[in-house]
Each structure stands twice: as C-alpha cells, then as structure tokens.
Design a protein around this motif. Structure first.
Motif, PDB file in Angstrom:
ATOM      1  N   ASP A 207      16.470  96.117  72.907  1.00 48.10           N
ATOM      2  CA  ASP A 207      16.290  97.408  73.561  1.00 48.10           C
ATOM      3  C   ASP A 207      15.678  97.197  74.940  1.00 48.10           C
ATOM      4  O   ASP A 207      15.228  96.083  75.270  1.00 48.10           O
ATOM      5  N   PHE A 208      15.644  98.276  75.726  1.00 45.28           N
ATOM      6  CA  PHE A 208      15.045  98.199  77.053  1.00 45.28           C
ATOM      7  C   PHE A 208      13.814  99.085  77.183  1.00 45.28           C
ATOM      8  O   PHE A 208      13.155  99.076  78.222  1.00 45.28           O
ATOM      9  N   GLN A 209      13.489  99.855  76.158  1.00 45.85           N
ATOM     10  CA  GLN A 209      12.298 100.692  76.138  1.00 45.85           C
ATOM     11  C   GLN A 209      11.513 100.458  74.852  1.00 45.85           C
ATOM     12  O   GLN A 209      12.077 100.041  73.843  1.00 45.85           O
ATOM     13  N   HIS A 210      10.195 100.731  74.904  1.00 46.01           N
ATOM     14  CA  HIS A 210       9.326 100.760  73.722  1.00 46.01           C
ATOM     15  C   HIS A 210       9.258  99.428  72.979  1.00 46.01           C
ATOM     16  O   HIS A 210       8.925  99.397  71.787  1.00 46.01           O
ATOM     17  N   VAL A 211       9.545  98.338  73.658  1.00 47.31           N
ATOM     18  CA  VAL A 211       9.649  97.057  72.964  1.00 47.31           C
ATOM     19  C   VAL A 211       8.305  96.618  72.378  1.00 47.31           C
ATOM     20  O   VAL A 211       8.232  96.161  71.228  1.00 47.31           O
ATOM     21  N   LYS A 212       7.220  96.775  73.134  1.00 53.14           N
ATOM     22  CA  LYS A 212       5.898  96.419  72.604  1.00 53.14           C
ATOM     23  C   LYS A 212       5.538  97.320  71.418  1.00 53.14           C
ATOM     24  O   LYS A 212       4.927  96.869  70.436  1.00 53.14           O
ATOM     25  N   ILE A 228       8.661  88.599  71.015  1.00 49.97           N
ATOM     26  CA  ILE A 228       9.509  89.304  71.979  1.00 49.97           C
ATOM     27  C   ILE A 228      10.185  88.260  72.854  1.00 49.97           C
ATOM     28  O   ILE A 228       9.514  87.407  73.451  1.00 49.97           O
ATOM     29  N   VAL A 229      11.500  88.315  72.927  1.00 50.74           N
ATOM     30  CA  VAL A 229      12.291  87.379  73.733  1.00 50.74           C
ATOM     31  C   VAL A 229      12.834  88.133  74.945  1.00 50.74           C
ATOM     32  O   VAL A 229      13.438  89.184  74.806  1.00 50.74           O
ATOM     33  N   GLY A 230      12.634  87.596  76.112  1.00 46.47           N
ATOM     34  CA  GLY A 230      13.131  88.244  77.321  1.00 46.47           C
ATOM     35  C   GLY A 230      12.009  88.545  78.290  1.00 46.47           C
ATOM     36  O   GLY A 230      10.889  88.076  78.093  1.00 46.47           O
ATOM     37  N   PRO A 231      12.283  89.286  79.361  1.00 48.70           N
ATOM     38  CA  PRO A 231      13.488  90.108  79.598  1.00 48.70           C
ATOM     39  C   PRO A 231      14.720  89.300  79.990  1.00 48.70           C
ATOM     40  O   PRO A 231      14.620  88.199  80.513  1.00 48.70           O
ATOM     41  N   HIS A 232      15.867  89.917  79.728  1.00 50.92           N
ATOM     42  CA  HIS A 232      17.155  89.347  80.084  1.00 50.92           C
ATOM     43  C   HIS A 232      17.873  90.320  81.014  1.00 50.92           C
ATOM     44  O   HIS A 232      17.922  91.520  80.736  1.00 50.92           O
ATOM     45  N   TRP A 233      18.459  89.791  82.084  1.00 47.70           N
ATOM     46  CA  TRP A 233      19.029  90.620  83.139  1.00 47.70           C
ATOM     47  C   TRP A 233      20.551  90.693  83.090  1.00 47.70           C
ATOM     48  O   TRP A 233      21.172  91.192  84.033  1.00 47.70           O
ATOM     49  N   LEU A 234      21.151  90.218  81.995  1.00 52.21           N
ATOM     50  CA  LEU A 234      22.597  90.351  81.865  1.00 52.21           C
ATOM     51  C   LEU A 234      23.015  91.787  81.573  1.00 52.21           C
ATOM     52  O   LEU A 234      24.191  92.130  81.657  1.00 52.21           O
ATOM     53  N   MET A 235      22.034  92.618  81.185  1.00 50.11           N
ATOM     54  CA  MET A 235      22.295  94.034  80.956  1.00 50.11           C
ATOM     55  C   MET A 235      21.389  94.842  81.860  1.00 50.11           C
ATOM     56  O   MET A 235      20.324  94.376  82.275  1.00 50.11           O
ATOM     57  N   PHE A 236      21.810  96.058  82.178  1.00 49.28           N
ATOM     58  CA  PHE A 236      20.993  96.941  83.005  1.00 49.28           C
ATOM     59  C   PHE A 236      20.844  98.281  82.293  1.00 49.28           C
ATOM     60  O   PHE A 236      21.849  98.880  81.896  1.00 49.28           O
ATOM     61  N   PRO A 237      19.607  98.735  82.138  1.00 47.16           N
ATOM     62  CA  PRO A 237      18.345  98.086  82.502  1.00 47.16           C
ATOM     63  C   PRO A 237      18.143  96.786  81.713  1.00 47.16           C
ATOM     64  O   PRO A 237      18.738  96.622  80.644  1.00 47.16           O
ATOM     65  N   VAL A 239      16.886  93.948  79.222  1.00 47.89           N
ATOM     66  CA  VAL A 239      16.558  94.150  77.815  1.00 47.89           C
ATOM     67  C   VAL A 239      15.660  93.031  77.294  1.00 47.89           C
ATOM     68  O   VAL A 239      15.569  91.947  77.866  1.00 47.89           O
ATOM     69  N   ARG A 240      14.986  93.334  76.174  1.00 45.81           N
ATOM     70  CA  ARG A 240      14.224  92.350  75.415  1.00 45.81           C
ATOM     71  C   ARG A 240      14.678  92.419  73.954  1.00 45.81           C
ATOM     72  O   ARG A 240      15.256  93.418  73.528  1.00 45.81           O
ATOM     73  N   ILE A 241      14.394  91.358  73.235  1.00 43.20           N
ATOM     74  CA  ILE A 241      14.771  91.301  71.822  1.00 43.20           C
ATOM     75  C   ILE A 241      13.528  91.001  71.001  1.00 43.20           C
ATOM     76  O   ILE A 241      12.798  90.046  71.288  1.00 43.20           O
ATOM     77  N   ILE A 242      13.279  91.834  69.983  1.00 43.13           N
ATOM     78  CA  ILE A 242      12.171  91.611  69.069  1.00 43.13           C
ATOM     79  C   ILE A 242      12.735  90.966  67.805  1.00 43.13           C
ATOM     80  O   ILE A 242      13.655  91.508  67.188  1.00 43.13           O
ATOM     81  N   THR A 243      12.227  89.817  67.461  1.00 48.23           N
ATOM     82  CA  THR A 243      12.690  89.127  66.262  1.00 48.23           C
ATOM     83  C   THR A 243      11.528  88.924  65.296  1.00 48.23           C
ATOM     84  O   THR A 243      10.356  88.970  65.686  1.00 48.23           O
ATOM     85  N   GLY A 244      11.857  88.683  64.053  1.00 43.30           N
ATOM     86  CA  GLY A 244      10.835  88.427  63.057  1.00 43.30           C
ATOM     87  C   GLY A 244      11.456  88.277  61.682  1.00 43.30           C
ATOM     88  O   GLY A 244      12.682  88.207  61.527  1.00 43.30           O
TER      89      GLY A 244
END
Length: 258
Positions: A207-212, A228-237, A239-244
C-alpha cells in the motif's frame, strides 16, 4: 517472455478518476497560461510571462504525475507485483488468498506460481479503484493467463470474510486496505487476514498509505517477523510492503485491539 506477454490479462487503469482529474487539471493550467500570456503581452508583458510560467510549470507537474500513474499501471506495478510475491516465497502447494483481488492482477500471478495449490480472490468490485473492476473481468483474465483451474473468485468484504479460521497458507493484498475509510475498520480487515491465516502462515500487504498503522496493528494482533519493505518507486504514489507471519501458537480467533 514473449509467451508471457501474449497471455497477459487486461488489468485496467488504477485510480482512473485520479488520472482523469490530473489530466483535466493539466489541460486547464495550460489553457490559463496561454490566456494570461496573450492578455498581458501588450501591457505589463513581464507579468504575463511570469503568470504564464507558473501555469506552465503547474501543467508540467500534474501531467507528469498523470503519466507516471499510467506508466505505473501498465509497467511498474507488474514488477512490483513480482516483488510482493517473492516476499511470501510460494512453493507451489499453498492455498493463497488475495484480499481485494480486483481484476486478478496479483491473484493470477500467484496462481502461476502454484502447482497443486489454489489461489482465492475476494472483492466487492469497486469500479472507482480500478477501471472495469468486475468479477467477470477477473474470470476472463484467469482464462487468458491459463490459470482458471487454480483460481476461485469470492464476493465479499475484507472486514467480514466468509472463510473459516486458519484456512490459508498465504494472504496477500495490493492497494486495497487504504480504501477502507477509518482506522478501526482497517484494523478489522487486518484482523481478518490474521484470522484466516494458518499458524505459521505468511502475509504481505502492499500500500501507499497507513503502512505504519498496518505494521503496528499486525504486531498487536500477534504477528511475528513483521517488517516494512520499501519505499519502492516503480508505482506512483510510491509503495511499501508489510510482511510477516502468524505465530504457530496463535489463538484460533483473533479480535482486533481497538
């Protein structure tokens, strides 16, 4: 690569209303720049030039954002999708859930990585979030990509998913949870992800919002190895990825800590 490209489904344009509005704003700024330049070209020429430059810069900025979003929908998000799936390390036998599957963008890619596993997609089919969002389009894309026999489509809300506890080995979601309007309801969706995961199961939410907020909620819900992995700029806005992972000793039913 050519064969994969030929079998790629049609996944529409993300946030089509935002893209349309940006393009309209750009056209408006360009028109105002031209108008102000000609209004002031005989008197106060310098003022007309300055105002026109402001509108021209605004036109370039919003148009670049719109083009970036289009590129992200047609190119960047495909690369980011593979990163998302790499993070859950599918072996091929898993039962995978895609929360907010839309037209099957992540769902079908997950199914491609399965051998005897199954990919299940759930959505409420909101067309504002993605152009042409419809379960029939999802099924058509699954057939196009040759994975229909490994895909199941379910109509349902992420906050009240119609699945049993401990049902899935992996849960993924891409650009969905932020569409839920308040923190309490978003937490409820994350609680549902944890509920339907098997103990030891893995999740990845892009997602790009509310990641924390998501990260903190998963930890409160008992998830382990949350990062939290990222941010990644291949998408706009960007994005970050939360894994677990769901702990092996998690209770069978998880309630959100609100």
């Amino acid at each position: 690569m050519d064969q994969i490209q030929k079998r790629r489904g049609d996944y529409g344009l993300d946030a089509p209303i935002v893209v349309r509005n940006l393009l309209l704003m750009g056209a408006g700024f360009l028109l105002l720049g031209v108008v102000f330049f000609f209004i002031f070209q005989e008197r106060l020429h310098w003022l007309g030039v300055m105002i026109s430059l402001v509108f021209l810069v605004s036109f370039l900025v919003v148009s670049a954002e719109a083009l970036y979003m289009i590129w992200s929908s047609k190119v960047g998000k495909f690369r980011e999708r593979e990163r998302l799936l790499d993070l859950v390390a599918l072996q091929g036998k898993e039962k995978v859930l895609d929360v907010g599957c839309g037209r099957g963008f992540v769902l079908n890619a997950a199914a491609r990585r399965l051998t005897v596993g199954k990919a299940v997609g759930i959505d409420i089919w909101n067309k504002q979030d993605q152009s042409g969002n419809d379960p029939d389009a999802t099924r058509a894309n699954s057939r196009t990509e040759g994975v229909a026999e490994r895909v199941e489509i379910v109509d349902g809300d992420a906050r009240r998913m119609p699945f049993s506890d401990n049902d899935f080995d992996v849960v993924v979601s891409s650009l969905v949870i932020h569409n839920i309007p308040n923190s309490e309801e978003r937490c409820r969706a994350l609680s549902e992800i944890m509920r339907v995961l098997k103990p030891g199961g893995r999740f990845a939410v892009l997602d790009f919002q509310h990641v924390k907020e998501y990260s903190d909620a998963f930890e409160r819900l008992g998830a382990i190895e949350v990062r939290i992995v990222g941010p990644h700029w291949l998408m706009f806005p960007p994005v970050r990825i939360i894994t677990g992972r769901k702990a092996m000793d998690s209770p069978s039913i998880l309630e959100p800590h609100l």
